[in-house]
Motif scaffolding. Structure first.
Motif, PDB file in Angstrom:
ATOM      1  N   ASN A 163      39.012  40.553  44.816  1.00  0.00           N
ATOM      2  CA  ASN A 163      38.302  41.852  44.531  1.00  0.00           C
ATOM      3  C   ASN A 163      38.162  42.096  43.081  1.00  0.00           C
ATOM      4  O   ASN A 163      37.128  42.716  42.622  1.00  0.00           O
ATOM      5  CB  ASN A 163      39.111  42.920  45.104  1.00  0.00           C
ATOM      6  CG  ASN A 163      38.639  43.072  46.683  1.00  0.00           C
ATOM      7  OD1 ASN A 163      37.756  43.344  47.173  1.00  0.00           O
ATOM      8  ND2 ASN A 163      39.984  42.619  47.565  1.00  0.00           N
ATOM      9  N   MET A 164      39.048  41.561  42.292  1.00  0.00           N
ATOM     10  CA  MET A 164      38.920  41.539  40.713  1.00  0.00           C
ATOM     11  C   MET A 164      37.666  40.986  40.256  1.00  0.00           C
ATOM     12  O   MET A 164      37.094  41.076  39.480  1.00  0.00           O
ATOM     13  CB  MET A 164      40.143  41.307  40.088  1.00  0.00           C
ATOM     14  CG  MET A 164      41.345  42.220  40.079  1.00  0.00           C
ATOM     15  SD  MET A 164      42.745  42.283  38.899  1.00  0.00           S
ATOM     16  CE  MET A 164      41.760  43.256  37.574  1.00  0.00           C
ATOM     17  N   GLU A 165      37.627  39.697  40.681  1.00  0.00           N
ATOM     18  CA  GLU A 165      36.548  38.745  40.419  1.00  0.00           C
ATOM     19  C   GLU A 165      35.110  39.542  40.933  1.00  0.00           C
ATOM     20  O   GLU A 165      34.130  39.266  40.132  1.00  0.00           O
ATOM     21  CB  GLU A 165      36.604  37.452  41.154  1.00  0.00           C
ATOM     22  CG  GLU A 165      37.639  36.652  40.577  1.00  0.00           C
ATOM     23  CD  GLU A 165      37.413  35.246  40.878  1.00  0.00           C
ATOM     24  OE1 GLU A 165      36.368  34.462  41.484  1.00  0.00           O
ATOM     25  OE2 GLU A 165      38.530  34.244  41.047  1.00  0.00           O
ATOM     26  N   GLN A 166      35.127  40.109  41.843  1.00  0.00           N
ATOM     27  CA  GLN A 166      33.974  40.944  42.592  1.00  0.00           C
ATOM     28  C   GLN A 166      33.501  41.696  41.267  1.00  0.00           C
ATOM     29  O   GLN A 166      32.406  41.724  41.114  1.00  0.00           O
ATOM     30  CB  GLN A 166      33.971  41.506  43.956  1.00  0.00           C
ATOM     31  CG  GLN A 166      34.447  40.676  45.002  1.00  0.00           C
ATOM     32  CD  GLN A 166      32.835  39.860  45.342  1.00  0.00           C
ATOM     33  OE1 GLN A 166      32.105  40.682  45.710  1.00  0.00           O
ATOM     34  NE2 GLN A 166      33.023  38.609  45.715  1.00  0.00           N
ATOM     35  N   LEU A 167      34.413  42.536  41.125  1.00  0.00           N
ATOM     36  CA  LEU A 167      34.171  43.538  40.110  1.00  0.00           C
ATOM     37  C   LEU A 167      33.752  42.919  38.706  1.00  0.00           C
ATOM     38  O   LEU A 167      32.777  43.413  37.758  1.00  0.00           O
ATOM     39  CB  LEU A 167      35.451  44.594  39.514  1.00  0.00           C
ATOM     40  CG  LEU A 167      35.811  45.668  40.755  1.00  0.00           C
ATOM     41  CD1 LEU A 167      36.737  46.413  40.694  1.00  0.00           C
ATOM     42  CD2 LEU A 167      34.360  46.489  41.058  1.00  0.00           C
TER      43      LEU A 167
END
Length: 851
Positions: free
Chosen positions: A602-606
């Protein structure tokens, strides 16, 4: 290896492991485990046939308990609730264990996929340049949306690990533990308790996942470790202990205590790492330096603090000396171990997570009234009250000091003033990055910003003041519309402009999705925020200021949740993209950031979304005037319908009389009151967004996530604009994401459970309004997606929601049964209230982002 599908990895496993519950050595578990499917089938069939929840439960009693007393029925219902709660947690664990198999962690939105696109487009230098200043900040809030207590979350973690290993013996033991472990808190947590709970995620998840992303990024870019210039690329913010908005239990002492806990937690992490590194770096001239670092971290934690490190730069200096020796005298053996650790220290410092201070603008108004009332010249306060806003601003800016003795003010205002002392103390103890901004919620004017600006100016030291970001939070539709004008007036004030200049000409502005939706409905709020960001970007650029947007989001789409990657990737060049900052709350912390794998994903997505918006702005075509007008019409039509609905004479009474809204305060999941107003008074404007949205979610009506969408689309179609709407859906990622998230709200709705209300003498017409708009919205969203069905572009979410909704269907029936009985009038009110309250936990936990 080919990835298996959701059915194999999750649905089938749930069926298998769920059967293990029946083998647990507890009579009530065996009994409820065999009876629960019957209630589930009766509910599904009963709603198809138009039966009411009371009829379904009565049928269940007759077939299972016969002539036995109602008391035994209620005892059984409580046992069923407990059983479903454990089923939900088991399902969570199975999904978490399959995370990497059901989500393509190296596909769309991953850093690896982004770098592949960048290389293909020959934009590597642009990426490297952007990475020097770009940042993603995940801000963990203390908002009360986490319905699992800490010990249950720990079981979830262990169970996930056992499921990954197919360790049946351990799975069975953990399910045995689940059967005996309470799922509710006996008491409300304190703000410090909330902070300690979130420190677990910092230590066990973020400390591992953030460096892992950075390590891969550095290697993918083929950059030397020492050349990495941006330790703030991925950071974590922290609201527990600093968020005072509506929470009287957050004091200046709590703020400092939480900051100390954060410092202690990161030093423990460093100490463990240093012990492990020391086992490898046993070389002459290096071992001594590592031992020195270890000893001084130990002293900073447990020993003589005067002999310990006081600042992270001191630790980094010793580590760099060891690294230099390693390279000069030992061929750089294991140097990467040390380089990676140095990067960790640069990222997390001695603060670990960045604390924010937040307070409501109305509290600052009252504080200044108190301050001015104690001026020697008593006419000042009366004169001040009659002044125009600009004159009030000038008056405050010209003040030279505050009285040293703050005991002259009331207790609450003394505490507000002490919060500035706490901010300074945190900076002193943990470094400037530890606490560097003050957020003004419900900000409606330039005066609201200057009130805090002047307080900070008079209370803080020169260094602390100059490093403080003052952050207005615009929430309502009107405030969002006026935000750019407010900021323009603010930038025209020389003293404030000078302050921003010292902050590298950066201004952080927060926008509230939750309260925006509560105020203006789903479409109007999201489009208003989009437009406000464009206007704020334009006016800030005009003054040479780089605006940083901080989004106040909740878990569900109604509060700004849903698919955030596509949202941030769709903003275009008219909205400043210097950073992505977003609040993450309660359930969403545990479900999306609760494990290293899901947190990293999810951090990579952002991260990739923010970078993608900058690097591939041409791909995210800017909306043309015709499309903007279309969005304006859609938003305005939806807004008018929502406004009429909100102003309906039954709106507030329905929330208070029918929904479980009033029970949110009894869930013992958060330290904050559920309303900003006086206890016992239900005023719409005082309602917090969390219980407001949560109440609709409990009823499976989800009004804030879709109401007005169907009417808006249908109205424009009647004007002959169907082709334009479908074209906008096909061409605009922003619009497609907006509707996709609304589809999620609809997928989690179930109106048959409350269909009995259509015959209610008080709320029949009101319920019909909801149902009519729900049907129309579902129909229009189905059509706009090409009849592919709700959530057709998110098959994993679609499958997950379907199973979760089936699991909690018995709870929905039990809760609505209790609501019906209470409204009909019963003697044993407490039992039925408890049934409503206990059902809430499972319903929320199953949705994972319902509050």
């Amino acid at each position: 290896m080919k990835k298996l599908n959701y059915k194999d990895e999750v649905a089938t496993r749930f069926t298998v492991y769920n059967s293990l519950f029946l083998d647990l050595p507890f009579d009530h578990i065996y009994r409820t485990g065999t009876l629960l499917p019957l209630l589930q089938q009766m509910s599904a069939k009963g709603y198809e046939e138009g039966k009411e929840p009371v009829d379904i439960i009565n049928q269940f009693k007759e077939e299972i308990l016969g002539e036995k007393e109602e008391k035994q029925l209620h005892q059984l219902l409580f046992q069923l609730i407990q059983y479903v709660e454990r089923q939900v947690l088991l399902f969570d664990s199975i999904e978490d264990a399959a995370f990497e198999k059901i989500f393509n962690v190296e596909g769309k939105g991953s850093v690896k996929e982004l770098i592949g696109r960048v290389r293909h487009a020959n934009k590597m230098e642009q990426l490297k340049e952007k990475l020097k200043t770009f940042s993603v900040r995940i801000v963990l809030t203390a908002h009360p949306t986490q319905f699992y207590p800490g010990n249950v979350l720990a079981i979830n973690t262990d169970l996930e690990d056992a499921i990954r290993k197919d360790d049946l013996a351990n799975i069975n033991s953990l399910m045995l533990q689940l059967g005996k472990t309470p799922f509710i808190n006996k008491e409300k947590p304190s703000p410090y308790d909330e902070a300690v709970s979130l420190c677990w995620y910092l230590e066990n998840v973020f400390y591992k996942s953030i460096p892992a992303i950075l390590y891969d990024l550095v290697e993918e870019l083929d950059e030397p470790w020492e050349d990495w210039v941006n330790p703030d690329l991925l950071t974590v913010g922290f609201w527990p202990g600093g968020d005072r908005d509506g929470n009287p239990f957050v004091t200046h002492d709590i703020t400092v205590k939480v900051a100390d806990r954060l410092r202690e937690t990161i030093l423990k992490c460093y100490f463990r790492d240093l012990r492990a590194i020391r086992r490898r770096l046993t070389f002459k001239g290096v071992e001594g330096k590592i031992h020195e670092a270890e000893q001084k971290v130990y002293n900073a934690l447990y020993g003589d603090r005067s002999k310990g490190f006081k600042q992270p730069e001191e630790l980094i200096k010793v580590l760099k000396e060891a690294l230099q020796n390693l390279k000069n005298d030992h061929n750089g053996i294991f140097s990467e171990l040390l380089e990676k650790f140095i990067l960790k220290v640069r990222v997390f410092g001695f603060h670990f997570s960045i604390m924010d201070i937040r307070q409501d603008s109305r509290k600052h108004d009252a504080l200044w009234e108190d301050i001015l009332a104690h001026e020697a010249d008593k006419s000042i306060v009366a004169h001040y009250e009659k002044m125009q806003e600009q004159d009030k601003i000038n008056h405050l800016l010209n003040l030279k000091d505050l009285p040293q003795d703050i005991s002259i003010y009331d207790d609450f205002h003394q505490e507000m003033l002490k919060s500035f002392d706490a901010l300074e103390e945190v900076k002193k103890r943990n470094g400037n990055r530890a606490c560097h901004r003050y957020i003004i919620s419900n900000c409606q004017s330039v005066l609201h910003i200057i009130e805090v600006f002047k307080l900070a100016n008079l209370k803080l030291s020169k260094e602390a003041f100059e490093t403080l970001d003052i952050v207005p939070l615009f929430e309502t539709i009107d405030d969002l519309a006026h935000a750019a004008d407010i900021m323009q007036q603010l930038y025209e004030i020389p003293a404030y402009r000078e302050h921003v200049k010292k902050r590298e000409n950066k201004q952080t502005i927060m926008v509230g999705f939750s309260d925006g939706t509560k105020d203006g409905g789903y479409l109007r709020a999201n489009w208003s925020i989009f437009q406000a960001k464009e206007a704020l970007t334009e006016i800030s650029r005009k003054y040479g200021i780089k605006v940083i947007f901080f989004d106040g989001r909740g878990g569900p789409p109604a509060r700004g949740g849903g698919n955030m990657h596509d949202f941030y990737a769709s903003l275009g060049s008219k909205i400043e993209d210097e950073e992505v900052q977003v609040t993450i709350q309660g359930q969403t912390i545990s479900s999306n950031y609760g494990k290293v794998g899901s947190c990293r994903y999810n951090m990579e997505q952002l991260l990739s979304a923010g970078l993608e918006n900058h690097l591939f702005a041409d791909d995210n075509r800017i909306l043309n005037e015709k499309e903007r007008e279309l969005l304006n019409q859609l938003a305005e039509t939806a807004y008018q319908l929502y406004k009429d609905f909100k102003n309906h004479d039954k709106f507030t009474s329905y929330l208070g009389d029918v929904t479980p809204l009033k029970y949110f305060g009894d869930t013992n999941i958060g330290s904050r009151p559920t309303s900003r107003g006086k206890k016992g008074e239900l005023k719409f404007e005082d309602l917090r967004a969390i219980p407001f949205v949560g109440a609709w979610a409990q009823m499976k009506q989800n009004i804030p996530g879709f109401y007005g969408v169907g009417t808006a689309i249908n109205s424009l179609k009647k004007e002959g604009k169907e082709k334009e709407i479908k074209g906008l859906y096909a061409d605009s990622l922003f619009f497609r994401t907006l509707l996709g998230n609304s589809m999620q709200s609809i997928a989690k709705s179930f109106y048959p459970a409350t269909a009995y209300l259509k015959k209610d003498k008080d709320y029949g017409d009101f319920w019909q309004l909801m149902k009519k708009e729900f049907d129309l919205s579902k129909k229009e969203l189905d059509e706009i997606s090409g009849e592919k069905g709700i959530l057709h572009e998110a098959p994993v979410s679609q499958a997950s929601i379907a199973i979760r909704e089936k699991i909690v269907l018995p709870l929905i029936t039990i809760q609505q049964y209790a609501i019906q009985k209470l409204r009909a009038g019963v003697e044993d009110e407490e039992t039925f209230k408890k049934l409503i309250l206990r059902s809430m936990f499972g319903i929320v936990n199953a949705a994972r982002n319902a509050a």
